[in-house]
Design an enzyme around this catalytic site. Structure first.
Site, PDB file in Angstrom:
ATOM      1  N   ILE A  12       0.831  -1.200   0.000  1.00  0.00           N
ATOM      2  CA  ILE A  12       0.000   0.000   0.000  1.00  0.00           C
ATOM      3  C   ILE A  12       0.867   1.252   0.000  1.00  0.00           C
ATOM      4  CG2 ILE A  12      -1.605   1.349   1.429  1.00  0.00           C
ATOM      5  CD1 ILE A  12      -2.872  -1.388   2.181  1.00  0.00           C
ATOM      6  N   TYR A  66      -0.392  -8.792  15.707  1.00  0.00           N
ATOM      7  CA  TYR A  66      -0.366  -7.836  14.598  1.00  0.00           C
ATOM      8  C   TYR A  66      -1.566  -6.891  14.673  1.00  0.00           C
ATOM      9  CZ  TYR A  66      -0.929  -5.879   9.953  1.00  0.00           C
ATOM     10  OH  TYR A  66      -1.105  -5.000   8.909  1.00  0.00           O
ATOM     11  N   LYS A  75      -1.568  -2.704  15.161  1.00  0.00           N
ATOM     12  CA  LYS A  75      -2.231  -1.728  14.291  1.00  0.00           C
ATOM     13  C   LYS A  75      -3.278  -0.929  15.072  1.00  0.00           C
ATOM     14  CE  LYS A  75      -1.380  -1.400  10.482  1.00  0.00           C
ATOM     15  NZ  LYS A  75      -0.305  -0.615   9.827  1.00  0.00           N
TER      16      LYS A  75
END
Length: 316
Positions: A32, A181, A185
């Site tokens: 991204i 993870y 985030k």
């Protein structure tokens, strides 16, 4: 403004020009981050790719230059897992001001044992959250020198179902890669919301915006060799998934809009329009757990302690 949308016109194909502005994209050499950099380069801005790997940064810059003639793109070596290196990385920018930083870089471990950074932090939490937290300290003078800079933090839709364990931020007691993870985030997103709250409290001209890419798959992402190569077989196998999710080029749209759209305001959350998974970017209500100021305040204090940053440099 409506709580879930912006009234301004916006086209992902024709974003406004940004000639003369300088943007830093962490992890801008792949995924991204690459597409954020490519799309921002088309606006006339100078785009700096923050990357751990100089060779991959060179490949990404070559791809952008081939697709965006005349683009102003360069790179700096940036390793968010190495906190002591961040001050020198910011100095190497060689810029008098920074109009936006896109906190995009991230590490994801899939079913691997728990790892630590050189500073002794769990790798995903240490890189994805603590690295960006500390980087912001060093960038703040450059951001404050711009007329209306933005800190854009790229979170994850996966974080919507996660909750932080403030007593085990480093996942020492209970490490599960996918959950760790998602929590890293989520910590980033708490940081983005809390940062804006503190910036507003001191009357700063810098705004902090949080975005997420929805569901963004490599198999739905157009090729950008050698940065990313999609085979015909992968494209065909992924075709049914395109009804629900999208490629990483589209996953970049919320971050690009958060940087460029003058209607975007600090403290907002932006993501894809269709179920938060795909489509053009729109403003979303801030998730209920992200609005919990008691959690964000405790995370903020813990992040200062873990990174050794100066609380007076980042407001609050």
């Amino acid at each position: 403004m409506s709580p879930v949308s912006s009234t301004s016109s916006w086209s992902v194909q024709r974003p406004p020009g940004a000639d003369g502005r300088v943007f830093l994209v962490t992890g801008g050499n792949a995924g991204i981050g690459y597409f954020v950099a490519e799309q921002l380069s088309a606006t006339g801005a100078t785009v700096v790719l923050g990357s751990r790997n100089p060779a991959r940064a060179e490949a990404a810059m070559a791809s952008i230059r081939a697709r965006v003639p005349g683009s102003r793109v360069r790179s700096v070596r940036l390793d968010l897992a190495d906190l002591p290196s961040l001050e020198a990385a910011v100095e190497s920018l060689g810029a008098g001001r920074l109009d936006a930083v896109i906190h995009n870089a991230g590490v994801a471990l899939d079913d691997l044992p728990r790892e630590e950074t050189g500073d002794g932090h769990e790798l995903m939490f240490g890189t994805n959250h603590l690295g960006h937290f500390a980087l912001t300290q060093w960038l703040m003078p450059l951001l404050s020198a711009a007329p209306a800079a933005r800190v854009v933090t790229v979170g994850s839709f996966a974080a919507k179902s996660e909750r932080l364990d403030l007593d085990d931020l480093q996942s020492r007691k209970d490490y599960r890669p996918k959950r760790t993870y998602g929590r890293s985030k989520l910590a980033q997103m708490y940081f983005g919301v809390e940062l804006d709250r503190r910036l507003r409290a001191v009357g700063s001209t810098v705004a902090s915006v949080v975005v997420h890419p929805g569901g963004a798959l490599d198999s739905l992402t157009p090729s950008r060799p050698p940065v990313h190569v999609r085979t015909n077989g992968a494209r065909l196998r992924a075709a049914p998934a395109a009804l629900l999710v999208q490629g990483k080029h589209a996953g970049a749209w919320p971050a690009v809009r958060a940087v460029l759209d003058p209607a975007v305001r600090g403290g907002q959350l932006w993501g894809p329009r269709v179920f938060g998974l795909r489509g053009e970017p729109r403003r979303e209500p801030v998730w209920n757990h992200l609005a919990d100021t008691s959690v964000s305040a405790r995370l903020w204090d813990a992040s200062h302690d873990l990174t050794g940053t100066d609380p007076s440099t980042i407001p609050g």
